[in-house]
Design an enzyme around this catalytic site. Structure first.
Site, PDB file in Angstrom:
ATOM      1  CG  ASN A  23      -2.101  -1.061   0.894  1.00  0.00           C
ATOM      2  OD1 ASN A  23      -2.271  -1.515  -0.242  1.00  0.00           O
ATOM      3  ND2 ASN A  23      -2.825  -1.447   1.932  1.00  0.00           N
ATOM      4  CB  CYS A 117     -10.822  -6.371  -1.044  1.00  0.00           C
ATOM      5  SG  CYS A 117      -9.237  -7.191  -1.191  1.00  0.00           S
ATOM      6  N   PRO A 123     -16.850   4.249  -1.290  1.00  0.00           N
ATOM      7  CG  PRO A 123     -17.662   5.703   0.357  1.00  0.00           C
ATOM      8  CD  PRO A 123     -17.267   4.280   0.123  1.00  0.00           C
ATOM      9  CB  ILE A 124     -13.798   7.902  -4.580  1.00  0.00           C
ATOM     10  CG1 ILE A 124     -14.707   8.111  -5.799  1.00  0.00           C
ATOM     11  CG2 ILE A 124     -13.177   6.521  -4.634  1.00  0.00           C
ATOM     12  CD1 ILE A 124     -13.899   8.289  -7.097  1.00  0.00           C
ATOM     13  CD  GLN A 126     -14.887  12.859   2.744  1.00  0.00           C
ATOM     14  OE1 GLN A 126     -14.270  13.837   3.142  1.00  0.00           O
ATOM     15  NE2 GLN A 126     -16.201  12.839   2.619  1.00  0.00           N
ATOM     16  CG  ASP A 308      -5.611  -3.651   5.326  1.00  0.00           C
ATOM     17  OD1 ASP A 308      -6.832  -3.706   5.158  1.00  0.00           O
ATOM     18  OD2 ASP A 308      -4.873  -2.838   4.728  1.00  0.00           O
TER      19      ASP A 308
END
Ligand code: EPU
Length: 421
Positions: A23, A117, A123-124, A126, A308
């Site tokens: 990440n 996943c 959502p995006i 932000q 995670d």
């Protein structure tokens, strides 16, 4: 069809070397677009999400060559915006960072709706709020699955307050703001180590970012970035996965090449479960010295317990004494793997965002599916401690994020192999 075959029951002993963090790698690869120059990226994990990101960058015109398995030379001089292949972009979440990167370099972006996943709605809003604050106009074409961004007058620094702590939005808005005119302040930013890693990468390329790792990040826009050589931080989730595995199987291992500070919340929970942990400069020794005890976990943004890591810890808790409670505080639905653990004899009840795990004497090998990346890692852990043979299907989802997981577990003494049928 490829699958993992595990014969459970072996304790784990020895050393495992942790790879670079997925990440952190994904945003850094995409952020290199802003330099338009050659970057050397070291400690790159050999995972399919990295390979997909490189395929996307190549399709956009980047020159990619490996100096070794984990060291990449990436030249983004000839990259063009708006042409990332939909079929690749739509398979991974990290591809959202292309919106910030194309906006920053070309003043506009066209990117397919990202995948990743399935934890319920992802959502995006932000990200969009941040881009708009910097002066971009965003259009979502739901019918064809594309996001368009346009900043005909360029991006201009601004103050942005995020309504939720989001790793992705913090990264994406950082990417967009690095070359915007003036100063950007991101408030309620995510504080994960990979946010700090991206800021360090950008600063090495000539950016002016301060405050990464706190909830207020300040970015003074610069006109140009240059290429650099940068080493990606170790993957704390991969490290935690091996630590959880020893808790489940027993044994004693050294988890090497890590930053122990990043492991604090995971180490604290494993110690509460009864594991003996010693921290050294760049490695942790973890040993099972007594039966595992039940615990309570609530996942939170960093420095809280990482979402995670929850499936892997849940797998270890299946055979702990007493009843553990695992509460998911980040995603609305991250318990799809529980059904698979039940097939192995686990006693788990899910109620909303909490799972009640009653310890059973042992798990039993079974045919199970990797429902997502960390849920798949949980299946490996369950298989390693179960009685008998476990077969895990849909393993591509595990190989998206774990570098040589079969080789690493085998070298620790596990009986695990990849088979094709
Ligand atoms: N959220 C919003 N609006 C947004 C963005 C997020 O409401 O615009 C919400 C999400 O629905 C979620 C929460 O905020 O409830 C956190 O989401 P975040 O944006 O932090 O997650 P992400 O950036 O999509 C990354 C990792 C995930 C990891 C999360 C949380 C990558 C590529 N993915 O996702 O990693 O679970 O942060 O730490 O960096 C994994 O590696 O297995 C994985 C799923």
């Amino acid at each position: 069809m490829e699958r993992y075959i595990i014969n459970g029951g072996n304790e784990l002993f020895g050393d495992v070397e942790i790879s670079g963090m997925k990440n952190a790698a994904l945003p850094i690869l995409i952020a290199s677009i802003l330099t338009g120059e050659k970057c050397i990226i070291e400690n790159l994990p050999s995972i399919s999400d990295v390979r997909k990101s490189l395929d996307i960058l190549k399709a956009m015109g980047a020159q990619v060559s490996f100096r070794s398995e984990s060291c990449l030379e990436l030249d983004t001089q000839n990259v063009e915006g708006g042409i990332s292949p939909y079929d690749l972009v739509s398979k991974m979440r990290g591809s959202t960072y292309l919106i910030g990167a194309e906006l920053a370099r070309f003043g506009k972006a066209k990117v397919g709706w990202p995948g990743g996943c399935d934890f319920g709605v992802r959502p995006i809003d932000q990200h969009i709020k941040g881009f708009e604050a910097l002066g971009a106009k965003i259009t979502v074409d739901n019918e064809n699955g594309y996001i368009y961004a346009d900043a005909p007058n360029g991006l201009h620094g601004n103050s942005i307050y995020f309504d939720v702590v989001s790793v992705g939005a913090t990264i994406n808005v950082m990417i967009a703001a690095v070359m915007a005119k003036g100063k950007t302040v991101i408030d309620n930013a995510a504080r994960e180590p990979h946010i700090v890693d991206l800021a360090n990468f950008f600063n090495t390329c000539g950016a002016k970012i301060t405050g990464a790792g706190t909830s207020v990040i300040k970015i003074q826009g610069v006109e140009k970035l240059h290429g650099c050589t940068y080493t990606i931080i170790p993957d704390m989730i991969e490290a935690g996965t091996f630590m959880a595995a020893v808790a489940a199987t027993g044994g004693k291992i050294n988890v090497r090449g890590i930053i122990p500070k990043h492991m604090e919340s995971v180490s604290a929970k494993l110690e509460e479960m009864g594991m003996r942990i010693e921290e050294h400069d760049d490695y942790i020794t973890i040993e099972k010295v007594k039966p595992l005890k039940h615990i309570q976990i609530k996942t939170l943004p960093y420095p809280g317990f990482p979402t995670d890591m929850h499936p892997q810890l849940s797998a270890a808790l299946c055979c702990a004494e007493g009843t553990s409670i695992v509460t998911e505080g980040v995603w609305e639905n991250r318990f799809r793997y529980v059904e698979e653990l039940r097939k192995m004899g686990a006693d788990i009840e899910v109620d909303g965002v909490s799972a009640k795990i009653k310890g059973v004497p042992n798990l039993v090998g079974s045919e199970v599916q990797a429902v997502d990346l960390r849920g798949g890692a949980a299946m490996i852990i369950a298989g390693l401690c179960a009685k008998g043979q476990t077969e895990i299907t849909n393993i591509m989802t595990i190989e998206r994020g774990y570098d040589d997981i079969v080789g690493k577990f085998t070298r620790l003494g596990a009986d695990i192999k990849k088979a094709e049928y």
